[in-house]
Write a protein that holds these residues in place. Sequence first.
Motif, mmCIF file in Angstrom:
data_model
loop_
_atom_site.group_PDB
_atom_site.id
_atom_site.type_symbol
_atom_site.label_atom_id
_atom_site.label_comp_id
_atom_site.label_asym_id
_atom_site.label_seq_id
_atom_site.Cartn_x
_atom_site.Cartn_y
_atom_site.Cartn_z
ATOM 1 N N SER A 61 0.824 -1.209 0.000
ATOM 2 C CA SER A 61 0.000 0.000 0.000
ATOM 3 C C SER A 61 0.861 1.264 0.000
ATOM 4 C CB SER A 61 -0.953 -0.007 1.201
ATOM 5 O OG SER A 61 -0.232 -0.095 2.419
ATOM 6 N N ARG A 62 2.172 1.128 0.159
ATOM 7 C CA ARG A 62 3.086 2.274 0.072
ATOM 8 C C ARG A 62 3.622 2.461 -1.346
ATOM 9 N NH1 ARG A 62 5.998 -0.310 3.961
ATOM 10 N NH2 ARG A 62 7.900 0.252 2.862
ATOM 11 N N GLY A 63 3.129 1.662 -2.311
ATOM 12 C CA GLY A 63 3.494 1.850 -3.703
ATOM 13 C C GLY A 63 4.649 1.008 -4.204
ATOM 14 N N ALA A 64 5.179 0.114 -3.390
ATOM 15 C CA ALA A 64 6.300 -0.732 -3.814
ATOM 16 C C ALA A 64 5.792 -1.916 -4.620
ATOM 17 C CB ALA A 64 7.081 -1.221 -2.602
ATOM 18 N N GLU A 65 6.629 -2.398 -5.536
ATOM 19 C CA GLU A 65 6.300 -3.568 -6.347
ATOM 20 C C GLU A 65 7.527 -4.451 -6.488
ATOM 21 O OE1 GLU A 65 4.911 -2.368 -10.182
ATOM 22 O OE2 GLU A 65 2.987 -1.680 -9.405
ATOM 23 N N VAL A 66 7.290 -5.753 -6.578
ATOM 24 C CA VAL A 66 8.358 -6.705 -6.852
ATOM 25 C C VAL A 66 7.787 -7.776 -7.775
ATOM 26 C CG1 VAL A 66 7.912 -8.078 -4.768
ATOM 27 C CG2 VAL A 66 10.164 -8.147 -5.842
ATOM 28 N N LEU A 67 8.554 -8.139 -8.783
ATOM 29 C CA LEU A 67 8.118 -9.145 -9.749
ATOM 30 C C LEU A 67 8.531 -10.528 -9.256
ATOM 31 C CD1 LEU A 67 9.059 -7.313 -13.057
ATOM 32 C CD2 LEU A 67 6.878 -7.294 -11.817
ATOM 33 N N ILE A 68 7.592 -11.454 -9.280
ATOM 34 C CA ILE A 68 7.790 -12.784 -8.703
ATOM 35 C C ILE A 68 7.390 -13.825 -9.739
ATOM 36 C CG2 ILE A 68 7.152 -14.321 -6.798
ATOM 37 C CD1 ILE A 68 6.076 -11.670 -5.411
ATOM 38 N N GLY A 69 8.139 -14.893 -9.801
ATOM 39 C CA GLY A 69 7.789 -15.969 -10.710
ATOM 40 C C GLY A 69 8.646 -17.183 -10.461
ATOM 41 N N SER A 70 8.502 -18.142 -11.336
ATOM 42 C CA SER A 70 9.297 -19.354 -11.195
ATOM 43 C C SER A 70 10.695 -19.110 -11.755
ATOM 44 C CB SER A 70 8.618 -20.526 -11.902
ATOM 45 O OG SER A 70 8.440 -20.241 -13.267
ATOM 46 N N GLN A 71 11.597 -20.015 -11.459
ATOM 47 C CA GLN A 71 12.999 -19.858 -11.823
ATOM 48 C C GLN A 71 13.224 -19.798 -13.336
ATOM 49 O OE1 GLN A 71 15.510 -22.748 -9.939
ATOM 50 N NE2 GLN A 71 17.303 -21.426 -10.089
ATOM 51 N N ASP A 72 12.311 -20.315 -14.107
ATOM 52 C CA ASP A 72 12.474 -20.303 -15.561
ATOM 53 C C ASP A 72 11.933 -19.027 -16.216
ATOM 54 O OD1 ASP A 72 9.836 -20.945 -14.991
ATOM 55 O OD2 ASP A 72 9.649 -22.369 -16.635
ATOM 56 N N VAL A 73 11.487 -18.059 -15.406
ATOM 57 C CA VAL A 73 10.965 -16.789 -15.920
ATOM 58 C C VAL A 73 12.018 -15.713 -15.685
ATOM 59 C CG1 VAL A 73 9.139 -15.051 -15.694
ATOM 60 C CG2 VAL A 73 8.585 -17.482 -15.454
ATOM 61 N N ASP A 74 12.425 -15.016 -16.769
ATOM 62 C CA ASP A 74 13.421 -13.952 -16.647
ATOM 63 C C ASP A 74 12.829 -12.718 -15.964
ATOM 64 O OD1 ASP A 74 15.414 -15.424 -17.896
ATOM 65 O OD2 ASP A 74 14.961 -14.621 -19.889
ATOM 66 N N GLY A 75 13.682 -11.983 -15.253
ATOM 67 C CA GLY A 75 13.297 -10.701 -14.694
ATOM 68 C C GLY A 75 12.443 -10.750 -13.451
ATOM 69 N N VAL A 76 12.399 -11.898 -12.775
ATOM 70 C CA VAL A 76 11.590 -12.041 -11.567
ATOM 71 C C VAL A 76 12.423 -12.687 -10.463
ATOM 72 C CG1 VAL A 76 9.441 -12.295 -12.885
ATOM 73 C CG2 VAL A 76 10.697 -14.335 -12.161
ATOM 74 N N PHE A 77 11.971 -12.507 -9.250
ATOM 75 C CA PHE A 77 12.522 -13.236 -8.114
ATOM 76 C C PHE A 77 11.606 -14.421 -7.829
ATOM 77 C CE2 PHE A 77 14.105 -8.933 -7.146
ATOM 78 C CZ PHE A 77 15.450 -9.208 -6.971
ATOM 79 N N THR A 78 12.194 -15.544 -7.427
ATOM 80 C CA THR A 78 11.376 -16.645 -6.940
ATOM 81 C C THR A 78 11.002 -16.349 -5.491
ATOM 82 O OG1 THR A 78 13.196 -17.966 -6.050
ATOM 83 C CG2 THR A 78 12.652 -18.288 -8.406
ATOM 84 N N PRO A 79 9.952 -16.982 -4.972
ATOM 85 C CA PRO A 79 9.627 -16.780 -3.568
ATOM 86 C C PRO A 79 10.793 -17.122 -2.630
ATOM 87 C CG PRO A 79 7.763 -17.748 -4.677
ATOM 88 C CD PRO A 79 8.910 -17.769 -5.654
ATOM 89 N N GLY A 80 11.527 -18.178 -2.940
ATOM 90 C CA GLY A 80 12.680 -18.545 -2.107
ATOM 91 C C GLY A 80 13.770 -17.486 -2.147
ATOM 92 N N GLU A 81 13.995 -16.904 -3.314
ATOM 93 C CA GLU A 81 14.977 -15.819 -3.415
ATOM 94 C C GLU A 81 14.533 -14.618 -2.592
ATOM 95 O OE1 GLU A 81 16.614 -16.869 -7.914
ATOM 96 O OE2 GLU A 81 14.930 -15.474 -7.666
ATOM 97 N N LEU A 82 13.235 -14.320 -2.624
ATOM 98 C CA LEU A 82 12.726 -13.207 -1.818
ATOM 99 C C LEU A 82 12.890 -13.466 -0.322
ATOM 100 C CD1 LEU A 82 9.526 -12.217 -3.796
ATOM 101 C CD2 LEU A 82 11.642 -10.896 -3.572
ATOM 102 N N LEU A 83 12.686 -14.708 0.089
ATOM 103 C CA LEU A 83 12.906 -15.064 1.493
ATOM 104 C C LEU A 83 14.345 -14.772 1.887
ATOM 105 C CD1 LEU A 83 11.926 -16.615 4.131
ATOM 106 C CD2 LEU A 83 12.982 -18.612 3.064
#
Length: 152
Positions: free
Chosen positions: A36-58
Amino acid sequence: MTIEQNTAAPAQAAEPARTDLWVERTGTRRYTGRSSRGAEVLIGSQDVDGVFTPGELLKIALAACTGLSSDRPLSRRLGDDYDATIRVSGDADRENEVYPRIEEILEVDLSELDPDAAQRLLVVVERAIDAVCTVGRTIKAGAEVDLKIVTD
C-alpha cells in the motif's frame, strides 16, 4: 487451512501506519507483489526472466533485515557513508520443499579500525542482528502460517 466465502467488500486499512501487502497473478507462473506504500516486486518461477522466486525473496528479506539491523552500530562507528554487502545463499531440499540452511556473509571494510576495536564492533553488530532482525528471528523460531482460501 480454512476455506471461506467472500461476502464482504475489500477491507480498508484500519490504521495509517499499517502497510497492506498482496500478490496479484499477472501471467503464467508470474505474480507482482505490492504494498500500500506503492512498492512492487516481480515474482515468478525460476524459468521466468526478470523475476525473483519466492525462495529468493525469502533470502533477500533475511539479508536486508541483517543489513538494516546492523546499520546503526556500523554507521555510528564507520560513518553514514560506509559500504556493506550482505550475500545470502541456500539450496532447497526439493524432497522436503524446505531451505534447511541459509548462509549469510556480511561484507564490510573495518580496515580503518584497530583489531580490538574491530572485534568489539563485530560483537555489537552480531548482538544487534540477533536482537532486532525480525526475519531472522522468525526463521530461527519457526512461524505458524494460517492460510484461508476465500472464494466468490
